[in-house]
Design a protein around this motif. Sequence first.
Motif: not given
Length: 274
Positions: A180-181, A51
């Motif tokens: 991000d995810e 991240s």
Amino acid sequence: MHTSTKNVDPILKLRGVVKHFGSLQVIKGVDLDIHHSEVICLIGPSGSGKSTLLRSMAFLEHYDEGEIYIEGQLLGWQPGPLRRLTSRSQLNQVRRNVGMVFQQFNLWPHMSVLGNVIEALVQVRKLPQTEARAKGLTMLDRVGLVHKADAYPAQLSGGQQQRVAIARALAMEPKIMLFDEPTSALDPELVGEVLQVMKSLAADGMTMVVVTHEMGFAAQVADRVAFLDQGKIAVCGSPEKIFHNNEHPRLQQFLQNYLDRNAFWQDKKEEQII
Ligand code: ADP
Ligand code: MG
């Protein structure tokens, strides 16, 4: 000789990027070139710095050392003894080029779906309402949600909300999209529709960096997969190399853990069925 440097330079180029939080060095010298229309999946254990690296690429986080270039232009936290931040207006200019989609969709609850998508177009890009609405509807169509334009986020499933978040990022016409995810907060049955939208973006030539635990998606869609381990890119290569042909013990262990966990849930599911 009409070749413009725009097409030659990578969209993003990272050189020796280092980032600390206090005394903790979380990014330890990352080099990466991301070319036009390339899809890079970033995998790695929790806490490995995925991240933070992505946020640095979006200039949401200052990096301490190294350089990040966007289409050949050096930006952000300048290295060397005369450290300074690129001017705010320059930074805002850059941020427009980088679309970001987070695990949490963060839609405004009091605004309609279309309102969410066009908010930045109106407030930041200063587009007239009619133009913004037309563009917003096109973007909603792109993620298959034009029929929900007047709904409110609470009336949508998590998967639909994330697709709205993708439409919102696309509306700014970024040169690169960072995820991000994007499916980690979703119920399993809603993951597929979001991945499908991302796959179609990739097929259309969007440049993307995707932090994900969806190894099937990475194997299928990524041009390259980078394995981040303790703040460093330990291995980077084709999905074939990463998933079937790597000789890196930490990566092998990471993938094995992933398979074990999936097998565990598969067993649970079968137990329930019986
Ligand atoms: P990942 O996304 O791979 O799980 P992160 O980039 O979130 O990893 O975190 C990398 C490391 O940096 C972790 O040790 C985390 O605790 C730490 N970290 C992340 N954000 C902050 C912050 N804002 N302040 C202090 N430490 C942080
Ligand atoms: Mg993370």
